[in-house]
Design a protein around this motif. Structure first.
Motif, PDB file in Angstrom:
ATOM      1  N   GLU A 211       0.823  -1.214   0.000  1.00 21.37           N
ATOM      2  CA  GLU A 211       0.000   0.000   0.000  1.00 21.37           C
ATOM      3  C   GLU A 211       0.859   1.267   0.000  1.00 21.37           C
ATOM      4  OE1 GLU A 211       0.981  -1.605   2.473  1.00 21.37           O
ATOM      5  OE2 GLU A 211       0.523  -0.746   4.439  1.00 21.37           O
ATOM      6  N   THR A 212       2.137   1.156   0.414  1.00 27.29           N
ATOM      7  CA  THR A 212       2.981   2.352   0.489  1.00 27.29           C
ATOM      8  C   THR A 212       3.732   2.543  -0.818  1.00 27.29           C
ATOM      9  OG1 THR A 212       4.789   1.069   1.478  1.00 27.29           O
ATOM     10  CG2 THR A 212       3.248   2.162   2.983  1.00 27.29           C
ATOM     11  N   VAL A 213       4.718   1.678  -1.066  1.00 26.93           N
ATOM     12  CA  VAL A 213       5.512   1.725  -2.294  1.00 26.93           C
ATOM     13  C   VAL A 213       5.823   0.270  -2.665  1.00 26.93           C
ATOM     14  CG1 VAL A 213       6.541   3.951  -1.657  1.00 26.93           C
ATOM     15  CG2 VAL A 213       7.750   1.852  -1.063  1.00 26.93           C
ATOM     16  N   PHE A 238      25.306  -1.005   5.563  1.00 26.16           N
ATOM     17  CA  PHE A 238      24.987  -0.521   6.904  1.00 26.16           C
ATOM     18  C   PHE A 238      23.528  -0.111   7.025  1.00 26.16           C
ATOM     19  CE2 PHE A 238      26.721   3.278   4.689  1.00 26.16           C
ATOM     20  CZ  PHE A 238      25.617   4.102   4.770  1.00 26.16           C
ATOM     21  N   ASP A 239      22.794  -0.221   5.929  1.00 21.19           N
ATOM     22  CA  ASP A 239      21.393   0.219   5.959  1.00 21.19           C
ATOM     23  C   ASP A 239      20.448  -0.997   6.041  1.00 21.19           C
ATOM     24  OD1 ASP A 239      19.186   1.747   5.862  1.00 21.19           O
ATOM     25  OD2 ASP A 239      19.447   2.456   3.802  1.00 21.19           O
ATOM     26  N   PRO A 240      19.856  -1.236   7.210  1.00 19.38           N
ATOM     27  CA  PRO A 240      19.070  -2.456   7.410  1.00 19.38           C
ATOM     28  C   PRO A 240      17.734  -2.448   6.656  1.00 19.38           C
ATOM     29  CG  PRO A 240      18.897  -1.028   9.318  1.00 19.38           C
ATOM     30  CD  PRO A 240      19.881  -0.382   8.402  1.00 19.38           C
ATOM     31  N   LEU A 276       7.516  -1.524  12.933  1.00 16.87           N
ATOM     32  CA  LEU A 276       7.954  -1.525  14.330  1.00 16.87           C
ATOM     33  C   LEU A 276       9.380  -2.041  14.412  1.00 16.87           C
ATOM     34  CD1 LEU A 276       4.747  -2.989  15.998  1.00 16.87           C
ATOM     35  CD2 LEU A 276       5.429  -0.594  15.775  1.00 16.87           C
ATOM     36  N   VAL A 277      10.212  -1.341  15.153  1.00 17.25           N
ATOM     37  CA  VAL A 277      11.580  -1.800  15.397  1.00 17.25           C
ATOM     38  C   VAL A 277      11.611  -2.424  16.790  1.00 17.25           C
ATOM     39  CG1 VAL A 277      13.980  -1.067  15.712  1.00 17.25           C
ATOM     40  CG2 VAL A 277      12.632  -0.146  13.819  1.00 17.25           C
ATOM     41  N   LEU A 278      11.967  -3.715  16.821  1.00 13.85           N
ATOM     42  CA  LEU A 278      11.933  -4.486  18.071  1.00 13.85           C
ATOM     43  C   LEU A 278      13.271  -5.208  18.269  1.00 13.85           C
ATOM     44  CD1 LEU A 278       8.425  -6.171  17.523  1.00 13.85           C
ATOM     45  CD2 LEU A 278       8.938  -4.199  18.979  1.00 13.85           C
ATOM     46  N   LEU A 371      11.202   7.009  14.123  1.00 11.47           N
ATOM     47  CA  LEU A 371      12.436   7.040  13.335  1.00 11.47           C
ATOM     48  C   LEU A 371      12.199   7.621  11.949  1.00 11.47           C
ATOM     49  CD1 LEU A 371      13.993   3.562  14.180  1.00 11.47           C
ATOM     50  CD2 LEU A 371      14.531   5.774  15.183  1.00 11.47           C
ATOM     51  N   ARG A 372      10.993   7.441  11.427  1.00 11.49           N
ATOM     52  CA  ARG A 372      10.691   7.990  10.109  1.00 11.49           C
ATOM     53  C   ARG A 372       9.207   8.324  10.064  1.00 11.49           C
ATOM     54  NH1 ARG A 372      11.513   4.345   4.739  1.00 11.49           N
ATOM     55  NH2 ARG A 372       9.686   3.251   5.547  1.00 11.49           N
ATOM     56  N   PRO A 373       8.833   9.573   9.761  1.00 15.68           N
ATOM     57  CA  PRO A 373       7.413   9.857   9.572  1.00 15.68           C
ATOM     58  C   PRO A 373       6.964   9.168   8.283  1.00 15.68           C
ATOM     59  CG  PRO A 373       8.726  11.818   9.060  1.00 15.68           C
ATOM     60  CD  PRO A 373       9.690  10.745   9.504  1.00 15.68           C
ATOM     61  N   VAL A 399      22.901   4.698  15.123  1.00 19.73           N
ATOM     62  CA  VAL A 399      22.156   3.529  15.543  1.00 19.73           C
ATOM     63  C   VAL A 399      20.729   3.532  15.031  1.00 19.73           C
ATOM     64  CG1 VAL A 399      22.286   2.007  17.520  1.00 19.73           C
ATOM     65  CG2 VAL A 399      22.948   4.424  17.785  1.00 19.73           C
ATOM     66  N   ALA A 400      20.072   4.688  15.134  1.00 16.84           N
ATOM     67  CA  ALA A 400      18.621   4.693  15.016  1.00 16.84           C
ATOM     68  C   ALA A 400      18.089   4.239  13.657  1.00 16.84           C
ATOM     69  CB  ALA A 400      18.101   6.060  15.386  1.00 16.84           C
ATOM     70  N   ALA A 401      18.109   5.056  12.661  1.00 22.48           N
ATOM     71  CA  ALA A 401      17.600   4.652  11.349  1.00 22.48           C
ATOM     72  C   ALA A 401      18.647   5.010  10.317  1.00 22.48           C
ATOM     73  CB  ALA A 401      16.292   5.338  11.044  1.00 22.48           C
TER      74      ALA A 401
HETATM   75  O1  TXA Z   1       6.706   1.370   3.322  1.00 22.49           O
HETATM   76  C1  TXA Z   1       7.789   0.859   3.499  1.00 22.49           C
HETATM   77  O2  TXA Z   1       8.327   0.826   4.621  1.00 22.49           O
HETATM   78  C2  TXA Z   1       8.519   0.264   2.286  1.00 22.49           C
HETATM   79  C3  TXA Z   1       7.707  -0.934   1.791  1.00 22.49           C
HETATM   80  C4  TXA Z   1       8.411  -1.685   0.711  1.00 22.49           C
HETATM   81  O3  TXA Z   1       7.372  -1.761   2.870  1.00 22.49           O
HETATM   82  N1  TXA Z   1       9.854  -0.112   2.631  1.00 22.49           N
HETATM   83  C5  TXA Z   1      10.847   0.787   2.825  1.00 22.49           C
HETATM   84  O4  TXA Z   1      12.069   0.205   3.054  1.00 22.49           O
HETATM   85  O5  TXA Z   1      10.670   1.983   2.793  1.00 22.49           O
HETATM   86  P1  TXA Z   1      13.441   1.009   2.969  1.00 22.49           P
HETATM   87  O6  TXA Z   1      14.483  -0.014   3.046  1.00 22.49           O
HETATM   88  O7  TXA Z   1      13.430   1.885   1.775  1.00 22.49           O
HETATM   89  O8  TXA Z   1      13.484   1.847   4.279  1.00 22.49           O
HETATM   90  C6  TXA Z   1      13.646   1.158   5.481  1.00 22.49           C
HETATM   91  C7  TXA Z   1      14.100   2.078   6.552  1.00 22.49           C
HETATM   92  C8  TXA Z   1      15.537   2.517   6.396  1.00 22.49           C
HETATM   93  O9  TXA Z   1      15.610   3.913   6.673  1.00 22.49           O
HETATM   94  C9  TXA Z   1      16.264   1.683   7.434  1.00 22.49           C
HETATM   95  O10 TXA Z   1      17.416   2.320   7.898  1.00 22.49           O
HETATM   96  C10 TXA Z   1      15.203   1.553   8.500  1.00 22.49           C
HETATM   97  O11 TXA Z   1      14.028   1.360   7.783  1.00 22.49           O
HETATM   98  N2  TXA Z   1      15.437   0.375   9.355  1.00 22.49           N
HETATM   99  C11 TXA Z   1      15.403  -0.925   9.006  1.00 22.49           C
HETATM  100  N3  TXA Z   1      15.732  -1.710  10.037  1.00 22.49           N
HETATM  101  C12 TXA Z   1      15.980  -0.899  11.076  1.00 22.49           C
HETATM  102  C13 TXA Z   1      16.370  -1.110  12.427  1.00 22.49           C
HETATM  103  N4  TXA Z   1      16.584  -2.316  12.914  1.00 22.49           N
HETATM  104  N5  TXA Z   1      16.522  -0.032  13.210  1.00 22.49           N
HETATM  105  C14 TXA Z   1      16.303   1.199  12.710  1.00 22.49           C
HETATM  106  N6  TXA Z   1      15.945   1.463  11.448  1.00 22.49           N
HETATM  107  C15 TXA Z   1      15.794   0.439  10.634  1.00 22.49           C
END
Ligand code: TXA
Ligand code: MG
Length: 507
Positions: A211-213, A238-240, A276-278, A371-373, A399-401
């Motif tokens: 529904e998002t992208v 480094f980008d999870p 959710l980050v857990l 962490l992200r709006p 650490v955070a995002a």
């Molecule tokens: O709507 C969305 O979230 C889309 C769809 C495909 O689900 N996904 C998305 O993924 O936007 P991406 O990889 O473009 O962005 C994921 C973000 C990144 O900024 C990443 O750093 C953060 O999530 N992230 C992932 N795991 C994390 C963690 N353990 N702690 C903090 N941030 C994390």
């Protein structure tokens, strides 16, 4: 081939298309949800619309049959005045104890519609705010959609099985139209979803709509497959990644414990654009989480994404399906623009209805942090969690995002933000400048191209059109793009975050 039968959408009345205000006696008590008319207009392009309502107040002597009929006539007339055509209103006037045939969840009225109007129930939907509405759909061989408006929130715990659970009629329409698109593709290539699931189970990369992208998916527990995501995107290690699940139960495969606040957020917003980050479970590969002790998880609100994850039988790690740092894709074509040749399969599910990435909330620390709006307004999340800390990307950003870089979500063409107080700049002669405007602009002539995000000033519409508009401007070889921030409320925060990063000014 012409179809002999049409699909329909059956709509509960109170709590689904109008506010639930008890037994309504007069048209003056009817209040439509603001999303009702636009949503039904989208649906009626492909479906016949019916209303199916239970009015036990008639049997209880609280309202008369004539009063209910007047209210129903008013509902139909009002909708018709706004261009929405309701084929028929079916009403059960009995008490549950009466054991009548026409009470929900008995499929009496749906079968009647099938007979009278040649409705194909197997391609039809029932939308309602009561568990009976969902069971009714099951009993008729149709697909049930549960809305959280009206009684929806109250009876959520009684819901059995896995119907679509959506915030309201607008998202119900999104869901239904996505299902229709899925059925259409299924008819063209019947094996497509099984092929996609096979690919995922065997280390492949599959791009799919949410529904998002669009996401670029690999099986989350397969490190080699996950490594291919980073290669395909050119994404730093480094980008999870976010791991996508098809049910809340799957969270226990990925997280080490689910805090109470996470449970509440899941109950309120899943499926939907909330990540959710857990604390992570040991089994989650370090590559997925970039070595962090936490894992990001979400359950998307898209029938195709959920079906894919179910068939693959594993949670799916997926970032947005674009080259690293650039605008996220909201259509299958956007995915191919960046990733053709690097992805094994792209599932086309049409355009993404929310259009902006999920909100990310960390519950791994003492207090919840935004962490992200994203697709769920921060205000709505805070109504569940209390005040959210906002991540500031100074020293603590590591650490955070990690993905929240100052320049991100960006077009190739330089994008400049013009402060509210300043007039739009007049391009120097010979300069080709594109304008990315929230609403209509008074004088578009100085600009080579103007993209308007929402003529009516609707932030949800603006979010849904943002990335597509950025891409279109990016494709026509402009010297620069100018834009202004939108109101900082609701989805406006997420839009402004993306605009600021697109301008390379993220914090
Ligand atoms: O709507 C969305 O979230 C889309 C769809 C495909 O689900 N996904 C998305 O993924 O936007 P991406 O990889 O473009 O962005 C994921 C973000 C990144 O900024 C990443 O750093 C953060 O999530 N992230 C992932 N795991 C994390 C963690 N353990 N702690 C903090 N941030 C994390
Ligand atoms: Mg209702």
């Amino acid at each position: 081939m012409t179809e002999k039968t049409t699909p329909a959408v059956f709509l509960d009345r109170d709590g689904t298309i109008i506010e639930d205000r008890g037994h309504l006696r007069s048209p003056s008590e009817v209040v439509f949800f603001p999303d009702t008319v636009p949503s039904l207009k989208r649906l009626q392009e492909h479906f016949r619309l019916f209303v199916v309502t239970h009015q036990r107040g008639i049997a209880d002597g609280i309202v008369s049959a004539a009063e209910v009929a007047r209210v129903n006539e008013h509902v139909v007339a009002e909708l018709s005045r706004h261009g929405v055509d309701i084929t028929e209103v079916y009403c059960c006037p009995h008490r549950r104890e009466d054991g009548c045939d026409c009470i929900k969840p008995k499929p009496y009225h749906l079968r009647q519609a099938a007979r009278d109007y040649h409705i194909d129930l197997t391609r039809s939907f029932m939308v309602g705010d009561h568990p009976h509405d969902v069971v009714l759909a099951d009993n008729a061989g149709a697909c049930g959609i549960y809305v959280r408006t009206g009684h929806g929130a109250k009876h959520l715990a009684e819901i059995r099985g896995r119907p679509a659970i959506v915030p309201g009629i607008r998202e119900a329409a999104d869901w239904i139209l996505a299902c229709r698109e899925m059925q259409r593709q299924q008819a063209l290539h019947p094996a497509w979803l099984d092929e996609a699931a096979d690919l995922l189970r065997n280390g492949g990369l599959v791009a799919f709509p949410t529904e998002t992208v669009y996401g670029l998916g690999a099986a989350a527990f397969d490190p080699t497959a996950v490594a291919r995501i980073f290669e395909a995107k050119g994404r730093p290690r480094f980008d999870p990644l976010i791991v996508h699940v098809s049910s809340p139960e799957q969270v226990s495969l990925l997280a080490d414990g689910i805090p109470a606040a996470a449970q509440r957020l899941i109950g309120q917003f899943w499926p939907g654009p909330l990540t959710l980050v857990l604390p992570k479970a040991a089994a989650v590969p370090d590559l997925v989480t970039a070595g962090l002790p936490t894992v990001a998880i979400r359950m998307p609100r898209h029938p195709l994404a959920l079906e894919l994850i179910r068939r693959a039988g594993t949670p799916i790690a997926a970032p947005s399906a674009n080259a690293f740092g650039f605008t996220s894709p909201t259509s299958a074509r956007h995915v191919l623009d960046h990733l053709a040749g690097k992805v094994d399969l792209v599932l086309d599910g049409g355009s993404c209805p929310v259009g902006i990435e999920s909100s990310i909330v960390s519950l791994a620390g003492e207090s919840p942090v935004l962490l992200r709006p994203g697709g769920i307004p921060a205000e709505d999340i805070e109504a569940v969690t209390g005040p959210l800390q906002r991540e500031r990307h100074g020293k603590s950003a590591v650490v955070a995002a990690p993905g929240m870089l100052p320049r991100h979500y960006a077009p190739r063409t330089p994008l400049r933000l013009i402060p509210e107080a300043e007039a739009w700049p007049i391009p120097a002669s010979g300069q080709k400048v594109g304008l990315l405007a929230f609403r209509e602009v008074p004088d578009p002539t100085p600009f080579t191209c103007v993209e308007v995000l929402s003529g009516s000033g609707d932030l949800r519409e603006a979010a849904a059109t943002l990335f597509g508009a950025m891409r279109r401007l990016d494709e026509i070889h402009l010297d620069s793009i100018v834009a202004r921030l939108v109101p900082q409320e609701g989805l406006g925060r997420a839009i402004n975050d993306r605009l600021t990063r697109a301008a390379g000014q993220g914090t």
